[in-house]
Design a protein around this motif. Structure first.
Motif, mmCIF file in Angstrom:
data_model
loop_
_atom_site.group_PDB
_atom_site.id
_atom_site.type_symbol
_atom_site.label_atom_id
_atom_site.label_comp_id
_atom_site.label_asym_id
_atom_site.label_seq_id
_atom_site.Cartn_x
_atom_site.Cartn_y
_atom_site.Cartn_z
ATOM 1 N N LEU A 1 10.850 8.001 -1.548
ATOM 2 C CA LEU A 1 11.719 9.034 -2.111
ATOM 3 C C LEU A 1 12.018 10.153 -1.124
ATOM 4 C CD1 LEU A 1 10.415 9.350 -5.791
ATOM 5 C CD2 LEU A 1 11.966 7.676 -4.754
ATOM 6 N N LYS A 2 11.265 10.234 -0.034
ATOM 7 C CA LYS A 2 11.483 11.262 0.988
ATOM 8 C C LYS A 2 12.303 10.753 2.169
ATOM 9 C CE LYS A 2 7.031 11.963 1.317
ATOM 10 N NZ LYS A 2 5.720 12.506 1.750
ATOM 11 N N GLN A 3 12.660 9.488 2.169
ATOM 12 C CA GLN A 3 13.350 8.902 3.314
ATOM 13 C C GLN A 3 14.847 9.239 3.301
ATOM 14 O OE1 GLN A 3 11.599 7.313 5.786
ATOM 15 N NE2 GLN A 3 9.863 7.980 4.526
ATOM 16 N N LYS A 4 15.383 9.609 4.486
ATOM 17 C CA LYS A 4 16.804 9.941 4.588
ATOM 18 C C LYS A 4 17.688 8.763 4.193
ATOM 19 C CE LYS A 4 16.455 13.490 8.188
ATOM 20 N NZ LYS A 4 16.846 13.880 9.574
ATOM 21 N N VAL B 1 21.854 6.899 7.532
ATOM 22 C CA VAL B 1 21.235 5.693 6.978
ATOM 23 C C VAL B 1 20.753 4.811 8.126
ATOM 24 C CG1 VAL B 1 21.614 3.604 5.617
ATOM 25 C CG2 VAL B 1 22.564 5.784 4.841
ATOM 26 N N ARG B 2 19.447 4.695 8.250
ATOM 27 C CA ARG B 2 18.799 3.980 9.326
ATOM 28 C C ARG B 2 17.661 3.125 8.750
ATOM 29 N NH1 ARG B 2 22.623 5.668 11.646
ATOM 30 N NH2 ARG B 2 22.766 6.913 13.562
ATOM 31 N N PRO B 3 17.183 2.107 9.495
ATOM 32 C CA PRO B 3 15.996 1.367 9.027
ATOM 33 C C PRO B 3 14.817 2.305 8.816
ATOM 34 C CG PRO B 3 17.067 0.235 10.844
ATOM 35 C CD PRO B 3 17.724 1.555 10.748
ATOM 36 N N ILE B 4 14.043 2.051 7.761
ATOM 37 C CA ILE B 4 12.879 2.885 7.458
ATOM 38 C C ILE B 4 11.694 2.410 8.298
ATOM 39 C CG2 ILE B 4 11.189 3.484 5.674
ATOM 40 C CD1 ILE B 4 13.440 3.421 3.644
ATOM 41 N N VAL B 5 11.088 3.335 9.023
ATOM 42 C CA VAL B 5 9.917 3.024 9.814
ATOM 43 C C VAL B 5 8.681 3.198 8.944
ATOM 44 C CG1 VAL B 5 8.567 3.620 11.862
ATOM 45 C CG2 VAL B 5 11.063 3.776 11.922
ATOM 46 N N LYS B 6 7.994 2.108 8.654
ATOM 47 C CA LYS B 6 6.824 2.138 7.778
ATOM 48 C C LYS B 6 5.563 2.382 8.576
ATOM 49 C CE LYS B 6 8.947 -0.956 4.388
ATOM 50 N NZ LYS B 6 10.221 -1.193 5.071
ATOM 51 N N PRO B 7 4.633 3.172 8.026
ATOM 52 C CA PRO B 7 3.386 3.438 8.747
ATOM 53 C C PRO B 7 2.527 2.185 8.857
ATOM 54 C CG PRO B 7 3.264 4.281 6.508
ATOM 55 C CD PRO B 7 4.682 3.855 6.736
ATOM 56 N N LYS C 1 0.812 -1.218 0.000
ATOM 57 C CA LYS C 1 0.000 0.000 0.000
ATOM 58 C C LYS C 1 0.847 1.271 0.000
ATOM 59 C CE LYS C 1 -3.657 -2.359 2.609
ATOM 60 N NZ LYS C 1 -4.421 -2.402 3.887
ATOM 61 N N LEU C 2 2.164 1.113 0.217
ATOM 62 C CA LEU C 2 3.026 2.281 0.267
ATOM 63 C C LEU C 2 3.297 2.811 -1.138
ATOM 64 C CD1 LEU C 2 5.632 1.157 2.953
ATOM 65 C CD2 LEU C 2 3.674 2.681 3.258
ATOM 66 N N LYS C 3 3.257 4.137 -1.272
ATOM 67 C CA LYS C 3 3.485 4.760 -2.564
ATOM 68 C C LYS C 3 4.982 5.022 -2.760
ATOM 69 C CE LYS C 3 -1.033 7.046 -2.825
ATOM 70 N NZ LYS C 3 -1.753 8.331 -2.959
#
Length: 413
Positions: free
Chosen positions: A215-218, A406-412, A208-210
């Motif tokens: 593209l906005k993630q650090k 660079v860190r793990p991405i926290v998904k909603p 469901k993630l766009k």
């Protein structure tokens, strides 16, 4: 890793990388002939080198999106045909402007390669092997650079520089026909699992993630910044190192063609090993998370590459300069699979081609800026020293930025 048709995929992707850099580095090997034939200055030659990356960078992103939408097999098939035709079209160049136009179109054709390799690896291989496979398949690129020196140099001396571009065009077209005939988009058994159970559980949410979320993630942006520094050094070596050996070190074109093989061979070893090293550390330090092992290899090796390339601009001997550049390329290519592995680690399968293409687009703006800036520095200072130091300094900053951002991405949820 090589079972159930995977070996065929690895071989074809490896050969695609060989052809890619055979085509791409041919211009730098033939540059002394072309510069004399077309009466080009160092600045103009730098602009020509950079023009490739204009089309290349844009189609890094568009090619990645195409691999998600139309499939990696079709995207790479079309890309190989386009870049092979425009590699051969260089024989039609009559001056500065025509060289730029052809190189931009050639770059557009080569643009989708890395994103489609990443997508094919994501389709065919489980996460535990992806960095190893990406490194192995991409290791064909420095091998292509290694063989381009003797091949293009010999043909250019014996038959003229234009003939060499016709020969490598034919090689690419033969590969495209075989790729379409023998390779499938995904494993034939639709029930085969290439993702881990954990990834499959997360698939419902991630699907469901766009694209804009990633593209906005650090993590994506600073991985792209490190990849930018990687490409700045790579394009400096790829475009200007042969001319540096001829102009600054006084080597003949024949000797230069042989000497350039040394860094490429070390680069081949580095890229082939880098993914295996990263996957080894990811298993060894599994409790610290997969990004820890990726960053460990990326930060350490990119920093060492930076130090070597900077020192290469300060030494006074040809042997010292070649040795340091070769070491820099080796350490640089040890990180080559890591950028793509990070994308595969943090991005869902539906977006991996597009996000990888976006990262590659940002990274390859270095190919637009670097060669032109190097040509300008050479014309204004009369030496290559400042260009070497700039390449090294940029990579030092990038390696430190990876450590911090660079860190793990926290998904909603």
């Amino acid at each position: 890793m090589f079972s159930q048709g995977r070996g065929v995929v690895i071989v074809f992707l490896f050969l695609a990388g060989v052809i890619n850099y055979l085509d791409r580095s041919a211009l730098s090997i033939a540059a002394p002939f072309i510069q004399d034939d077309l009466s080009l200055t160092a600045t103009e030659m730098g602009i020509i080198f950079s023009s490739f990356s204009v089309g290349y960078a844009i189609f890094n992103f568009l090619g990645g999106m195409a691999s998600d939408k139309y499939g990696a097999k079709l995207t790479l098939f079309v890309a190989m045909i386009v870049w092979s035709l425009f590699s051969g079209a260089l024989v039609l160049a009559v001056g500065f402007v025509s060289m730029i136009v052809i190189r931009v179109l050639f770059g557009m054709g080569e643009g989708p390669l890395s994103a489609t390799i990443s997508k094919m690896v994501n389709n065919w291989f489980p996460p535990s092997n992806r960095a190893s496979v990406i490194g192995l398949t991409n290791s064909g690129t420095p091998l292509g650079g290694a063989i381009s020196g003797p091949i293009v140099g010999f043909i250019a001396i014996a038959y003229g520089w234009r003939v060499s571009f016709i020969a490598i065009m034919v090689i690419g077209l033969i590969w495209a026909v075989c790729w379409w005939k023998f390779v499938k988009e995904k494993p034939a058994d639709s029930s085969e699992k290439v993702n881990t159970g954990e990834a499959q559980v997360a698939a419902a949410t991630e699907g469901k993630l766009k694209l804009t979320f990633y593209l906005k993630q650090k993590t994506v942006l600073f991985t792209a910044f490190a990849f930018f520094a990687y490409n700045y050094i790579l394009f400096f070596f790829l475009t200007w190192f042969p001319s540096y050996l001829v102009d600054a070190r006084g080597l003949s074109v024949k000797d230069m063609s042989i000497v350039t093989v040394i860094p490429w061979i070390l680069g081949f070893l580095g890229l082939a090993l880098g993914g295996f090293v990263s996957d080894f550390f990811s298993k060894k330090f599994a409790q610290k998370g997969v990004l820890f092992s990726r960053k460990l290899v990326l930060v350490t090796c990119l920093f060492l590459s930076a130090v070597c390339i900077g020192l290469a601009g300060l030494v006074t001997t040809t042997v010292g300069a070649v040795t340091l550049v070769a070491c820099s390329v080796f350490f640089l290519y040890l990180t080559g699979a890591i950028y793509w592995a990070i994308v595969n680690d943090v991005v869902d399968q539906r977006n991996v081609g597009s996000v990888g293409g976006f990262m590659h687009f940002l990274a390859n703006t270095a190919g637009i800026i670097g060669p032109t800036l190097t040509g300008y520095l050479v014309d204004t200072t009369g030496t290559f020293t400042a260009a070497f130091l700039l390449a090294g300094g940029l990579a030092v900053v990038a390696s430190l930025a990876v450590t911090r951002f660079v860190r793990p991405i926290v998904k909603p949820m």
